[in-house]
Design a protein around this motif. Sequence first.
Motif, short mmCIF file in Angstrom:
data_model
loop_
_atom_site.label_atom_id
_atom_site.label_comp_id
_atom_site.label_asym_id
_atom_site.label_seq_id
_atom_site.Cartn_x
_atom_site.Cartn_y
_atom_site.Cartn_z
N ASN A 42 -2.58 2.33 -2.84
CA ASN A 42 -2.21 2.79 -1.50
C ASN A 42 -0.81 2.35 -1.08
OD1 ASN A 42 -4.70 4.25 -0.91
ND2 ASN A 42 -5.62 2.22 -0.97
N SER A 43 -0.03 1.87 -2.05
CA SER A 43 1.38 1.56 -1.78
C SER A 43 2.22 2.82 -1.92
CB SER A 43 1.92 0.53 -2.78
OG SER A 43 1.37 -0.74 -2.57
N THR A 44 3.28 2.89 -1.14
CA THR A 44 4.27 3.95 -1.29
C THR A 44 5.46 3.32 -1.98
OG1 THR A 44 3.50 5.07 0.70
CG2 THR A 44 5.70 5.65 -0.08
N MET A 50 1.07 -5.60 4.87
CA MET A 50 0.74 -5.24 6.25
C MET A 50 -0.52 -5.96 6.73
SD MET A 50 1.57 -1.18 5.64
CE MET A 50 0.64 -0.63 7.04
N VAL A 85 8.01 0.84 -0.34
CA VAL A 85 8.25 1.22 1.05
C VAL A 85 7.11 0.75 1.95
CG1 VAL A 85 8.61 3.21 2.59
CG2 VAL A 85 9.55 3.23 0.26
N LYS A 86 5.90 0.85 1.45
CA LYS A 86 4.71 0.43 2.21
C LYS A 86 3.72 -0.18 1.24
CE LYS A 86 1.21 2.98 3.09
NZ LYS A 86 0.29 4.02 3.38
N GLN A 87 3.21 -1.34 1.57
CA GLN A 87 2.21 -2.01 0.74
C GLN A 87 1.12 -2.54 1.68
OE1 GLN A 87 2.29 -6.10 -0.33
NE2 GLN A 87 2.58 -5.56 -2.48
N PRO A 88 -0.13 -2.15 1.48
CA PRO A 88 -1.20 -2.61 2.37
C PRO A 88 -1.27 -4.13 2.52
CG PRO A 88 -2.00 -0.84 0.99
CD PRO A 88 -0.64 -1.21 0.47
N THR A 142 2.92 7.84 -3.14
CA THR A 142 1.90 6.89 -2.73
C THR A 142 0.83 6.90 -3.80
OG1 THR A 142 2.37 7.26 -0.40
CG2 THR A 142 0.23 6.27 -0.94
#
Length: 136
Positions: free
Chosen positions: A58-60, A131, A125-128, A75
């Motif tokens: 679920n990482s982008t 967060m 860019v995004k990593q659960p 993603t």
Amino acid sequence: MDQQPSITISSLDLARIEKLMHSAAAKNSPGLAALQNELDRANVLEPTQIPPGLVTMNSTVRFIEDASGALSELTLVYPDEGGAAGSVSILAPVGSALLGLSVGQSIHWQVPGGRELELRILDVVKQPEAMGKFHR
């Protein structure tokens, strides 16, 4: 093929991927052997120990194909979430190649037809985990 880089995955991702690999839906997936090879060589950490900049489920991730300079942002998802624009399933060869890599690492990846590409991670860019989402 060159020696592959070390990878790190979370224990939660490992458990979910192993369950997926034993499901009927995954049995005919052409990428199962490659994914198993990735899991076999992975360093496994608890989700709370995952450093930022690591590609987890679920990482982008933004990456470059070094020879052509082509940039991509995808993603990494489970198959039931795949098919959407900008996503890649963990069962796809590029999905299993991206799992567990860190910013700056490269991996050689064989595309259908036998051609080999080298992918390099530019940014997560995004990593659960970064967060605070440890139980996705």
